[in-house]
Design an enzyme around this catalytic site. Structure first.
Site, PDB file in Angstrom:
ATOM      1  CG  HIS A 201      28.048 -24.055 -25.037  1.00 45.96           C
ATOM      2  ND1 HIS A 201      26.697 -24.509 -25.337  1.00 45.96           N
ATOM      3  CD2 HIS A 201      27.619 -22.606 -25.137  1.00 45.96           C
ATOM      4  CE1 HIS A 201      25.821 -23.794 -25.687  1.00 45.96           C
ATOM      5  NE2 HIS A 201      26.232 -22.504 -25.777  1.00 45.96           N
TER       6      HIS A 201
ATOM      7  CG  ASP B 170      29.726 -15.073 -24.337  1.00 51.46           C
ATOM      8  OD1 ASP B 170      29.339 -14.445 -25.037  1.00 51.46           O
ATOM      9  OD2 ASP B 170      29.351 -15.802 -23.654  1.00 51.46           O
TER      10      ASP B 170
HETATM   11  C1  LIG Z   1      28.353 -22.202 -19.666  1.00 52.61           C
HETATM   12  C2  LIG Z   1      28.325 -23.355 -18.458  1.00 52.61           C
HETATM   13  C3  LIG Z   1      27.241 -22.716 -17.493  1.00 52.61           C
HETATM   14  C4  LIG Z   1      27.913 -24.455 -18.935  1.00 52.61           C
HETATM   15  O1  LIG Z   1      27.619 -25.496 -17.809  1.00 52.61           O
HETATM   16  P1  LIG Z   1      27.301 -26.879 -17.882  1.00 52.61           P
HETATM   17  O2  LIG Z   1      27.310 -27.557 -19.048  1.00 52.61           O
HETATM   18  O3  LIG Z   1      26.013 -27.166 -16.939  1.00 52.61           O
HETATM   19  O4  LIG Z   1      28.419 -27.404 -17.412  1.00 52.61           O
HETATM   20  P2  LIG Z   1      28.799 -27.428 -15.643  1.00 52.61           P
HETATM   21  O5  LIG Z   1      28.831 -26.136 -15.083  1.00 52.61           O
HETATM   22  O6  LIG Z   1      28.074 -28.588 -15.003  1.00 52.61           O
HETATM   23  O7  LIG Z   1      30.308 -27.848 -15.653  1.00 52.61           O
HETATM   24  C5  LIG Z   1      31.057 -29.256 -15.558  1.00 52.61           C
HETATM   25  C6  LIG Z   1      32.209 -29.174 -15.009  1.00 52.61           C
HETATM   26  O8  LIG Z   1      33.193 -28.076 -15.714  1.00 52.61           O
HETATM   27  C7  LIG Z   1      33.380 -27.218 -14.778  1.00 52.61           C
HETATM   28  N1  LIG Z   1      33.396 -25.832 -15.566  1.00 52.61           N
HETATM   29  C8  LIG Z   1      32.670 -25.737 -16.599  1.00 52.61           C
HETATM   30  N2  LIG Z   1      32.881 -24.476 -17.247  1.00 52.61           N
HETATM   31  C9  LIG Z   1      33.858 -24.103 -16.696  1.00 52.61           C
HETATM   32  C10 LIG Z   1      34.715 -23.007 -16.660  1.00 52.61           C
HETATM   33  N3  LIG Z   1      34.452 -22.111 -17.573  1.00 52.61           N
HETATM   34  N4  LIG Z   1      35.923 -22.687 -15.960  1.00 52.61           N
HETATM   35  C11 LIG Z   1      36.088 -23.779 -14.913  1.00 52.61           C
HETATM   36  N5  LIG Z   1      35.323 -24.755 -14.469  1.00 52.61           N
HETATM   37  C12 LIG Z   1      34.384 -24.951 -15.533  1.00 52.61           C
HETATM   38  C13 LIG Z   1      32.178 -27.169 -13.829  1.00 52.61           C
HETATM   39  O9  LIG Z   1      32.504 -26.505 -12.524  1.00 52.61           O
HETATM   40  C14 LIG Z   1      31.857 -28.371 -13.688  1.00 52.61           C
HETATM   41  O10 LIG Z   1      33.022 -29.032 -12.568  1.00 52.61           O
HETATM   42  P3  LIG Z   1      32.584 -30.396 -11.639  1.00 52.61           P
HETATM   43  O11 LIG Z   1      31.917 -31.110 -12.399  1.00 52.61           O
HETATM   44  O12 LIG Z   1      33.903 -30.389 -11.068  1.00 52.61           O
HETATM   45  O13 LIG Z   1      31.486 -29.552 -10.791  1.00 52.61           O
HETATM   46  C15 LIG Z   1      29.643 -23.510 -17.822  1.00 52.61           C
HETATM   47  O14 LIG Z   1      30.480 -23.955 -18.810  1.00 52.61           O
HETATM   48  C16 LIG Z   1      30.502 -22.037 -17.330  1.00 52.61           C
HETATM   49  O15 LIG Z   1      29.916 -21.421 -16.415  1.00 52.61           O
HETATM   50  N6  LIG Z   1      31.211 -21.485 -18.353  1.00 52.61           N
HETATM   51  C17 LIG Z   1      31.590 -19.975 -18.066  1.00 52.61           C
HETATM   52  C18 LIG Z   1      30.387 -18.979 -18.327  1.00 52.61           C
HETATM   53  C19 LIG Z   1      30.314 -18.633 -19.554  1.00 52.61           C
HETATM   54  O16 LIG Z   1      31.305 -18.594 -20.404  1.00 52.61           O
HETATM   55  N7  LIG Z   1      29.005 -18.661 -20.278  1.00 52.61           N
HETATM   56  C20 LIG Z   1      28.570 -18.569 -21.553  1.00 52.61           C
HETATM   57  C21 LIG Z   1      28.113 -19.544 -22.168  1.00 52.61           C
HETATM   58  S1  LIG Z   1      27.893 -19.477 -24.007  1.00 52.61           S
END
Ligand SMILES: CC(C)(COP(=O)(O)OP(=O)(O)OC[C@H]1O[C@@H](n2cnc3c(N)ncnc32)[C@H](O)[C@@H]1OP(=O)(O)O)[C@@H](O)C(=O)NCCC(=O)NCCS
Length: 397
Positions: free
Chosen positions: A263, A320
């Site tokens: 998140h 979710d």
């Molecule tokens: C929600 C989300 C976009 C948050 O993103 P964020 O805070 O910007 O975090 P990041 O995307 O920068 O992730 C940080 C790290 O964790 C990893 N990561 C984050 N969520 C992940 C997941 N669900 N599965 C695998 N890896 C994940 C990223 O790849 C990143 O890795 P890196 O540093 O090696 O590049 C992200 O966690 C995600 O894509 N989750 C899955 C989609 C989801 O469930 N969305 C609903 C949100 S309520």
């Protein structure tokens, strides 16, 4: 030496862009508050209608006001005939989120108070949107399946009426209550992508429907509201999988994400996920379908184990992750899970739109207009030499 704070190209993560009185998140401790009230308290004791009133008006209603609010939502459920006619002309494969995004401006066209920009008129628009969005989602589902849309039942609650419109069966009161709790949990969430989209659009003084249409578009993305449907798709794909930890490992090693985990704000378990996890467990027992809960638990444990190995200890299930199995067991088709999110979030979107329009948490309204830094082609202040198309060298020369 001055410390440089990196704010560009970070998706505005951690950058406050406005004040709000509507909701609050403590991402470290996993706390979510609507207008001062903890989400756990509202999920246990409130209803979606009361929560929507709270979000829109700032405080809890007395009994009379709540009854009046519910009466008004119930009375506003009728969707104009021309909207059903438009739905009937849409290609049947159109995604329900695209249908919803296309239909919100049609609701604007039928709102007699569209041009009236008072707070009261905007609350009335919000009530119409809250009342009609579930009717449209259910109508589209029936139309695409060759069935006639059903008429709303004024004796049913908001959640109960949606289930009726979708299935044509009178829903059992326990499922209605569970769905109502889901709606409460999804009703607002500070400056998430879709709410920010709504606020940004109405900061231009566009009307509420224009803001909501933008919100629906933002919510449809897999990184936002689209995640629940993808969680269910994942669970179905791995139903026959013998070794879930190995599947999770392969998934992560190939650079794919596990949907429903992680998140942008919570660095611990999302408080809504805790409630939905327990609901998923209970519904699994009730409907004899505990496999979805069991699978979810296995994916969660395996994913958290892998994340920990890589030092990513803050990635935990979000709203979710368990709502997917909950909705599936309630009979909600996968591609209606995100529209169901919209059915709840419309309350928060409208509350934020009103707060933005009437500067309820700031001195005066302000148009969002961030800066960007130009890193593209540059030939100096006089600009590049423009050559007419016939004189330009071909790309293959
Ligand atoms: C929600 C989300 C976009 C948050 O993103 P964020 O805070 O910007 O975090 P990041 O995307 O920068 O992730 C940080 C790290 O964790 C990893 N990561 C984050 N969520 C992940 C997941 N669900 N599965 C695998 N890896 C994940 C990223 O790849 C990143 O890795 P890196 O540093 O090696 O590049 C992200 O966690 C995600 O894509 N989750 C899955 C989609 C989801 O469930 N969305 C609903 C949100 S309520």
């Amino acid at each position: 030496m001055n410390e440089t704070v990196r704010i560009k190209n970070t998706g505005l993560r951690g950058i406050p862009v406005a004040d709000t009185k509507i909701s609050f998140i403590d991402g470290e401790q996993g706390i979510l508050i609507y207008r001062g009230f903890r989400i756990e308290e509202l999920a246990e004791k409130s209803s979606f209608a009361e929560t929507a009133y709270l979000l829109l008006n700032g405080d809890l209603p007395d009994k009379k006001r709540l009854e009046e609010f519910i009466r008004r939502i119930t009375a506003e459920r009728a969707v104009p005939d021309f909207i059903y006619e438009c739905l009937a002309k849409m290609p049947e494969q159109t995604s329900p989120m695209d249908v919803l995004q296309a239909t919100v401006p049609l609701l604007a066209a039928s709102d007699p108070e569209l041009a009236e920009e008072t707070r009261d008129a905007n609350v009335r628009k919000a009530i119409r949107l809250i009342a009609r969005i579930p009717v449209i989602v259910a109508a589209w589902h029936r139309i695409r399946n060759g069935l006639a849309p059903l008429q709303p039942d004024e004796n049913l609650s908001h959640a109960g009426n949606f289930l009726w419109l979708l299935t044509g069966k009178k829903p059992d009161p326990e499922t209605v209550r569970d769905l109502d709790v889901c709606l409460i949990l999804h009703a607002d969430h500070t400056f998430n992508a879709s709410t920010f989209a709504c606020r940004e659009v109405v900061s231009t003084k566009a009307h509420m429907y224009a803001g909501v249409a933008a919100g629906v578009g933002a919510l449809s993305g897999p990184l936002h509201g689209g995640a629940n449907a993808r969680v269910m798709k994942m669970l179905m794909e791995i139903e026959a999988e013998k070794d879930i930890p190995a599947w999770v490992k392969r998934q992560l090693e190939s650079g794919k994400k596990i949907m429903g985990i992680g998140h942008a704000v919570y660095k611990t378990t999302d408080p809504r996920a805790k409630i939905l996890k327990e609901m998923s467990r209970r519904l699994g027992g009730k409907f004899g379908e505990s496999k979805w809960y069991d699978l979810s638990i296995q994916v969660e444990e395996a994913a958290l184990h892998e994340f920990e190995k890589n030092g990513k200890t803050t990635l935990k299930p979000n709203v979710d992750f368990y709502s997917a199995s909950v909705y599936h067991m309630m009979g909600i088709p996968g591609d209606l899970m995100t529209p169901l999110f919209a059915i709840a979030r419309i309350a928060g979107w409208c509350a934020h739109i009103i707060e933005e329009k009437f500067a309820e948490a700031q001195e005066k309204p302000a148009l969002y207009r961030p800066e960007s830094e130009y890193v593209g082609n540059y030939c100096g202040k006089l600009g590049c030499v423009y050559e007419p198309v016939n004189e330009r060298k071909s790309a293959n020369d």
